[in-house]
Each structure stands twice: as C-alpha cells, then as structure tokens.
Design an enzyme around this catalytic site. Structure first.
Site, PDB file in Angstrom:
ATOM      1  N   HIS A   1     -10.184 -31.197 -33.901  1.00  0.00           N
ATOM      2  CA  HIS A   1     -11.225 -29.885 -33.520  1.00  0.00           C
ATOM      3  C   HIS A   1     -12.211 -30.390 -32.600  1.00  0.00           C
ATOM      4  O   HIS A   1     -13.354 -30.153 -32.728  1.00  0.00           O
ATOM      5  CB  HIS A   1     -11.826 -29.277 -34.887  1.00  0.00           C
ATOM      6  CG  HIS A   1     -10.754 -29.042 -35.964  1.00  0.00           C
ATOM      7  ND1 HIS A   1      -9.929 -28.178 -35.695  1.00  0.00           N
ATOM      8  CD2 HIS A   1     -10.651 -29.509 -37.163  1.00  0.00           C
ATOM      9  CE1 HIS A   1      -8.919 -27.988 -36.939  1.00  0.00           C
ATOM     10  NE2 HIS A   1      -9.523 -29.000 -37.695  1.00  0.00           N
TER      11      HIS A   1
ATOM     12  N   LYS B   1       0.877  -1.241  -0.079  1.00  0.00           N
ATOM     13  CA  LYS B   1       0.006   0.024   0.145  1.00  0.00           C
ATOM     14  C   LYS B   1       0.879   1.394  -0.148  1.00  0.00           C
ATOM     15  O   LYS B   1       0.647   2.262  -0.560  1.00  0.00           O
ATOM     16  CB  LYS B   1      -0.743   0.265   0.956  1.00  0.00           C
ATOM     17  CG  LYS B   1      -1.810   1.424   1.273  1.00  0.00           C
ATOM     18  CD  LYS B   1      -2.734   1.165   2.370  1.00  0.00           C
ATOM     19  CE  LYS B   1      -3.626   2.634   2.517  1.00  0.00           C
ATOM     20  NZ  LYS B   1      -4.690   2.351   3.520  1.00  0.00           N
TER      21      LYS B   1
END
Length: 517
Positions: free
Chosen positions: A274, A135
C-alpha cells in the site's frame, strides 16, 4: 470521375496491399518520394505529386505538398456551391482519401538523434495534409494508422465509399495523433532552447493498458505511458508470468521501483505494501537481503510487492515461493528460479532494465487534482553525509552513522508523517502516514519491539521532517533507540536536542526534509 487517394507514408506496413485494393476499385493514387517508389516497384500505377501541382519537389523534400492544388482538394466542401465552383475554376480535383504518417520524430529522439537530426524530423507537410483532411471529414477519409486500413477497405469495397461515422472517428484520431506529435516537438524544443517555466505544459501519453477497474471496482481506469518512456519503469517492464496488472498493482510497483533505485551499492530487496515499504534488506547476496526484508515484517509482506536489484537465484526463489506475493520485479531470473516461481499461479513476475535507473530520474512527477495538475521534479537529491551536523553532545559511532545513512534513505519513501527504525542492514519498524508525528513514532517502535533483541541492538530512527516537540524524543527513548536522524529546523530544536542529551541519544541534522504525501 474516379475517386482519388493521396498516399505518403514513412511506415510502409501494409501499404502496398492497401493501395492495390484501391486500384482494384478504380481509385487513382497520388504519391510522393519513397512511397511512390515502393508502390511503383510493386507494379501499382501512381500519379506523382508534381504532376498534380505542376511544381517540383524541392529543398530536400521540405516543399512538395504545401500547394493550393493539394489543400484545396482536401479542404473544399462538397456541399457548398461556392467551394465547388472555385475548385472547377482553378482545376482542383477533389482528393477523397489521405493516407499519411509522419516523420519519425519520437523514434529519432529515442535513438539519441542530435539537434540537426531532430529539426529535420519535424514534419510540416504531413501534419498539414492530415489536419486539412480531418477538418473536412464530412467528405474526406484520413488514415494515420495501418491498423485502420482494413475497415476502410471493407467499406470502400462494399459501398464504394467510407461512412461518415468512420470518417469522424478517423478525424478525431488524426487530431489526437498530431497533438501528441506536436507535444513531443514542443517538449524537445523547450528543453533545448527555453529556460524557466513554460506558459503551456504540453504532455502526451500513449495507452498502455485498459484496466478492469481503478482503486475500487466502481472506478474506471486506464494505464498510459509517457510519450517518451522510461525504460526503468512498470510501463516498460516485461511480464514473464501471471495475470495482468491492476491499477493498484501499477502504483505499488512504481513506488517499490523508486525505493530500489536508491539502493544500488549492494544486493537489496524491497518489500512494499500500500505504497509504503514494509521491509528493506541489504546484504552481500540477494538471498540474505531477502531474509532481512522478510524478517523486517513477515506479516505485512504477505500479498506485497517485491523488488530485487540483482538476479533472482534458486535459493531466493524457493524462499519467496513459500508465501503469497502479488508481484516480483527483478533485472533477471535464473532459469531454475523462474521454474519455481511460475508454479505460483497468481503471482506476477516482471523484469525491468535496471541499467536505466539514472535516466528515470529526469521524468517529472505529475499528480492530478480537481481541475488541474501538480508537476514537480523527483526527490532525487544526492546528499553528502559530510554535510550533516551532529546536534547533540553525544557523537554517533561509526556503526550508528552507517545505520543512520540506511535509515535516511529508507524514510524518504514512507508516507508523511513518516518514521522508520532500522539497524545498518534492515528496516525494523515503519510508522507511516499518521496525522501527528508521535503517532508514527509509536507505531514504528511497537513494530521494532516485536523483533529479536539482538536485531534491535544499535537500532536508530529516522524522521522525514523535524520534530516539533520533545515529546517525540521521550517516546523514542522508551524504545531503546541509540541515535536519530532528522532534518532539523524547528523553532524548538533546542528542546529536542536537550531531550536527546538527557537520554544519551545521538542526533544528526541533515538540513533536508523528505515529505511524501
């Protein structure tokens, strides 16, 4: 005033060298527990945490860094006079660098830790210090990864401090890290103590591979692995040969592994193209299983993904090497078989831990949609053929039931509307992903008609969902199919049953559908 670093790490990789370099730059080092011992043994002078706080470590280390003299030193803004006045008033000396990594919660969980072990591996002080430092990154550098030690040391050595840009990047990394850590804890505790659907979904993933592109070259893509990995997965596979996997490779390989997982009793070969199976073969040995899978569709298998659930032997390797395949996955390879396959420059050869198949079933399936996620459990329902219902007057023979069981397993992995034709040991025709079921039926039957007559004998058909009209059966009868398996449940089931009875086709209802979108 000397700059100060606070170092408390569970991963000691490189920490002695890092601390030594800091001391050479006249930094003071505050440390705790095992880290302090490791640094002291290396002859590095440190300050104990309780010398800073004036408060003893207690409760088996649960309380040691949660103190205003620590968090004030991390959070105090150097650019605010009120903050600096408060620090002077309360004798808080600034801490300019934090090096912390957290208790090994994930590692303990993967090692099978019990509930008591897991609770003790929930780090409180570590994340608190990391968050405080991150922070206040305008003034404080924070490190959680030994990979970042070098860049920080270079900057400190050259200029005496870290750059704001570096501190910003490190702060963002810290919050990613603590968020992932908390997500694992949240997931574990939810599983242990919560029933129902949580109001917040906390998932975490680790970057496995940055890819050249996604489904198409204009799409960017990356491969992330679940924070709690499945050993039976593409993410945990070991690549023995070939170039790196592409986005489409990973998706296809994953689909093929899911299919192979369902075929366990006998040697099985799955060929996929596929996202749809183009051939599945089962036999008493892996070479014959390959023959069946290849014969199922010798055209579509070209450039396909192959999964074998037994070790690849020399004879099978020689046959596979005769055509172009994208990927081969197996639990292992005989040494001479691997030599043959590695002669193919572009083929990707992978191993996967097949002993972990069952555990892979517990992982949720997550699908991204615009603005959200869809989450569901896997379609791993164990069905009992004794619960199936013969809907027609014609009863299936024992051989037909065997073939129907094989077809029903296989159709689960065909894209909806999904139709598959098989005998009792190999697929014959696949009709995937059409917008109407008759279209899928026709495609599957056309492929079947190209097979040798002896192969078509006793062919059966499976449908992933019910037939809405009897016109499907009309087409199926033309193809010489002797038995059908489908979920049933249509308002026109009677029409479909009557059509089967007219053509002398046996039909079984399973009561379960297997859509695959």
């Amino acid at each position: 005033m000397s700059k100060r670093a606070l170092i408390s790490v569970s991963d000691k990789t490189g920490i002695v060298e890092f601390a030594q370099k800091l001391r050479e730059q006249d930094w003071e080092i505050i440390s705790t527990g095992g880290t302090k011992s490791a640094l002291s043994e290396a002859g590095i002078e440190t300050i104990a945490i309780d010398q800073v706080t004036g408060f003893p470590e207690m409760m088996d280390g649960r309380v040691k860094t949660l103190h205003p003299l620590i968090h004030g030193a991390l959070l105090g803004r150097r650019d605010l006079k009120t903050h600096m006045d408060a620090m002077r008033k309360h004798n808080i000396e600034p801490i300019d660098l934090v090096v912390v990594n957290l208790y090994p919660f994930k590692e303990t969980l993967l090692a099978g830790g019990n509930q008591e072990d897991m609770i003790e591996k929930i780090d409180i002080g570590g994340p608190s210090m990391l968050r405080s430092a991150a922070k206040n990154h305008a003034s404080v550098a924070v490190l959680i990864d030994p990979a970042d030690y070098e860049v920080v040391l270079t900057e400190i050595t050259e200029t005496g401090e870290t750059t704001l840009e570096t501190r910003q990047k490190l702060a963002a990394k810290v919050f990613r890290h603590t968020a992932a850590y908390d997500a694992l804890i949240a997931g574990y505790l939810t599983e242990q103590f919560f029933e129902g659907k949580p109001e917040k979904l906390t998932l975490t993933y680790d970057l496995k591979q940055s890819m050249r592109y996604g489904e198409n070259p204009q799409q960017d893509a990356d491969f992330y692995e679940s924070g709690l990995p499945s050993l039976y997965s593409v993410a945990r596979s070991i690549q023995l040969h070939g170039k790196e996997l592409s986005y489409n490779n990973v998706r296809d390989a994953d689909a093929a592994l899911q299919i192979a997982r369902d075929f366990d009793e006998k040697p099985t070969v799955v060929a996929l193209k596929h996202m749809n199976p183009c051939g599945i073969g089962i036999a008493d040995n892996i070479e014959l299983a390959w023959d069946y899978a290849f014969e199922a569709d010798p055209i579509s298998i070209f450039g396909g993904i192959i999964v074998l659930n037994r070790e690849v032997d020399l004879a099978t390797a020689k046959k596979m090497s005769k055509i172009f395949l994208e990927i081969i996955i197996a639990p292992s390879y005989a040494a001479d078989a691997l030599v043959v396959l590695e002669k193919k420059k572009n083929i990707r050869i992978l191993t996967v831990d097949f002993t972990e198949k069952a555990r892979s079933e517990i992982f949720p399936m997550v699908t991204g949609v615009l603005g959200g996620l869809l989450v569901q459990n896997q379609d791993v329902l164990i069905e009992n053929p004794d619960d199936w219902v013969v809907a027609t007057k014609v009863q299936p023979t024992e051989t037909q039931m065997k073939a129907l069981g094989f077809a029903w397993k296989a159709v689960k992995f065909v894209k909806s509307n999904g139709i598959i034709v098989t005998n009792d040991h190999q697929t014959l025709g696949v009709g995937p992903g059409q917008t109407n079921r008759v279209g899928s039926v026709k495609i599957a039957l056309e492929a079947t008609a190209e097979k040798p007559v002896e192969t078509q004998t006793g062919a059966v058909l499976a449908s992933d969902a019910f037939f809405p009209f009897a016109d499907n059966v009309d087409e199926i009868a033309k193809g010489g199919i002797t038995a059908i398996i489908q979920p049933g449940g249509s308002i026109r089931d009677k029409e479909v049953i009557d059509a089967c009875d007219k053509y002398g086709i046996a039909m079984v209802f399973t009561g379960v559908r297997h859509f695959r979108h």
